[in-house]
Design a protein around this motif. Structure first.
Motif, PDB file in Angstrom:
ATOM      1  N   ALA A  35       0.857  -1.185   0.000  1.00 25.56           N
ATOM      2  CA  ALA A  35       0.000   0.000   0.000  1.00 25.56           C
ATOM      3  C   ALA A  35       0.893   1.235   0.000  1.00 25.56           C
ATOM      4  CB  ALA A  35      -0.924  -0.005   1.207  1.00 25.56           C
ATOM      5  N   SER A  36       1.313   1.644  -1.192  1.00 25.43           N
ATOM      6  CA  SER A  36       2.325   2.717  -1.303  1.00 25.43           C
ATOM      7  C   SER A  36       1.700   4.098  -1.402  1.00 25.43           C
ATOM      8  CB  SER A  36       3.209   2.459  -2.530  1.00 25.43           C
ATOM      9  OG  SER A  36       2.409   2.349  -3.689  1.00 25.43           O
ATOM     10  N   GLY A  37       0.782   4.392  -0.504  1.00 23.61           N
ATOM     11  CA  GLY A  37       0.181   5.719  -0.491  1.00 23.61           C
ATOM     12  C   GLY A  37      -0.978   5.835  -1.472  1.00 23.61           C
ATOM     13  N   GLY A  38      -1.629   6.995  -1.442  1.00 22.88           N
ATOM     14  CA  GLY A  38      -2.715   7.259  -2.366  1.00 22.88           C
ATOM     15  C   GLY A  38      -3.972   6.461  -2.062  1.00 22.88           C
ATOM     16  N   VAL A 113       7.470 -10.680  -3.690  1.00 25.22           N
ATOM     17  CA  VAL A 113       7.041  -9.411  -3.084  1.00 25.22           C
ATOM     18  C   VAL A 113       7.994  -8.290  -3.483  1.00 25.22           C
ATOM     19  CG1 VAL A 113       6.497  -8.206  -0.940  1.00 25.22           C
ATOM     20  CG2 VAL A 113       6.008 -10.648  -1.151  1.00 25.22           C
ATOM     21  N   LEU A 114       9.284  -8.574  -3.456  1.00 23.51           N
ATOM     22  CA  LEU A 114      10.271  -7.569  -3.868  1.00 23.51           C
ATOM     23  C   LEU A 114      10.102  -7.233  -5.351  1.00 23.51           C
ATOM     24  CD1 LEU A 114      12.731  -5.799  -3.329  1.00 23.51           C
ATOM     25  CD2 LEU A 114      14.186  -7.795  -3.771  1.00 23.51           C
ATOM     26  N   GLY A 121       6.128  -0.485  -8.969  1.00 25.39           N
ATOM     27  CA  GLY A 121       6.501   0.932  -8.916  1.00 25.39           C
ATOM     28  C   GLY A 121       6.822   1.484 -10.289  1.00 25.39           C
ATOM     29  N   VAL A 122       7.530   0.704 -11.096  1.00 25.88           N
ATOM     30  CA  VAL A 122       7.878   1.156 -12.447  1.00 25.88           C
ATOM     31  C   VAL A 122       6.627   1.334 -13.302  1.00 25.88           C
ATOM     32  CG1 VAL A 122       9.017   0.499 -14.600  1.00 25.88           C
ATOM     33  CG2 VAL A 122      10.194   0.155 -12.425  1.00 25.88           C
ATOM     34  N   THR A 184       7.456   1.629   0.753  1.00 24.02           N
ATOM     35  CA  THR A 184       8.361   2.772   0.643  1.00 24.02           C
ATOM     36  C   THR A 184       9.230   2.653  -0.610  1.00 24.02           C
ATOM     37  OG1 THR A 184       8.434   2.940   3.061  1.00 24.02           O
ATOM     38  CG2 THR A 184      10.147   4.105   1.833  1.00 24.02           C
ATOM     39  N   ILE A 185       9.686   1.444  -0.898  1.00 19.21           N
ATOM     40  CA  ILE A 185      10.470   1.210  -2.118  1.00 19.21           C
ATOM     41  C   ILE A 185       9.634   1.547  -3.356  1.00 19.21           C
ATOM     42  CG2 ILE A 185      11.533  -0.577  -3.550  1.00 19.21           C
ATOM     43  CD1 ILE A 185      12.353  -1.995  -0.956  1.00 19.21           C
TER      44      ILE A 185
END
Length: 307
Positions: A35-38, A113-114, A121-122, A184-185
């Motif tokens: 859950a990277s924000g938003g 997961v990584l 993200g990309v 965060t990544i």
């Protein structure tokens, strides 16, 4: 380029960008509990805790926020932003139905997961970058950040950071510390990719923009209200006419340049813009001056130690 071509490219960016962002959410972020924000981050948390469809949650949360944005910032806040929100929601739900909610990787392997954090993200960065390049956005918590920046001493950048941090911390509470670190990544990668997509040339993070227009007042109001940025009005005069020609000078982050260009184009298609690299920007909304001063002092001290 004709106005029709411009509109087509704009539509292409919104549709393609929304689809790619949805792909990053549905196929990587949500299945990996990232859950990277938003609003998509909130949707991911609600899916794994209550079972709600992520696309539906994005729509339900974003539309009221958009309406609030229109009430506060005016109807010019942007129908395109609503389009981006609706498309993101529809594409996310569609991809959920096609691929299911388990994504495309095998999450019994911890490495997956990584990989989701990186490639999610990309993909989301490319998608959001294309949407921003059209002058629109996918709404959601970006609007909350703009409202915070409007009514508090916080800058827009600080407001965005605060909102995303709250969501990532919440994800850590529900999914564990490792999940928050992966988020965060993803958030960092998204930011870097967005800058590259929105502005494919240049290496700096901000641009200095000079604008000359007969409709200066409308443009400067849009810069203040829609971008959350300030600026300076410089005195100038036309070489041929000798008449006064005030010049707007403002500094914007790379990912805001397309939106600024769109504002100027729509307001006055005869306006004149000069865009320059900003090697370093110090002050509110950017790097604090005291931070740069201490960094410079540290460099001098280190050099003296070497000597």
């Amino acid at each position: 380029m004709t106005k029709r071509h411009y509109r087509f490219i704009e539509l292409f960016y919104i549709v393609t960008g929304s689809f790619l962002t949805a792909a990053g959410i549905a196929l990587f972020a949500t299945p990996a509990k990232i859950a990277s924000g938003g609003v998509s981050g909130i949707a991911t948390i609600l899916y794994h805790t209550l079972g709600f469809d992520t696309g539906l949650v994005i729509l339900v949360l974003s539309v009221p926020l958009f309406v609030l944005g229109v009430v506060i910032f005016g109807k010019e806040f942007g129908i395109k932003s609503l389009s981006g929100t609706v498309l993101l929601s529809l594409f996310t739900s569609l991809l959920n139905q096609i691929f299911g909610y388990g994504g495309v990787l095998d999450y019994t392997n911890v490495l997956s997961v990584l990989l989701s954090a990186i490639f999610g993200g990309v993909i989301m960065g490319i998608g959001c970058g294309l949407v921003l390049k059209s002058g629109a956005n996918t709404g959601g918590t970006d609007i909350v950040a703009q409202i915070l920046a409007r009514f508090t001493p916080l800058s827009l950048g600080s407001s965005l950071f605060l909102v995303d941090t709250v969501i990532i911390v919440a994800s850590g509470f529900f999914f564990g510390l490792e999940s928050a670190l992966y988020a965060t990544i993803t958030l960092y990668i998204m930011g870097a990719v967005i800058d590259k997509v929105v502005l494919s040339f240049g290496t700096r993070s901000a641009k200095t923009v000079f604008i000359i227009s007969e409709k200066r007042e409308i443009i400067q109001k849009a810069i203040l209200e829609q971008l959350g940025h300030g600026g300076t009005i410089l005195s100038g005069s036309g070489m041929f006419t000798g008449s006064d020609r005030p010049v707007i000078m403002t500094v914007v982050m790379n990912h805001k340049l397309a939106q600024l260009t769109n504002i100027v184009h729509k307001t006055d298609n005869r306006a004149f813009m000069v865009v320059q690299e900003a090697y370093q920007v110090l002050g509110e909304g950017f790097t604090p001056i005291e931070e740069a001063a201490w960094a410079g002092l540290s460099d001098v001290t280190q050099q003296q130690d070497k000597n």
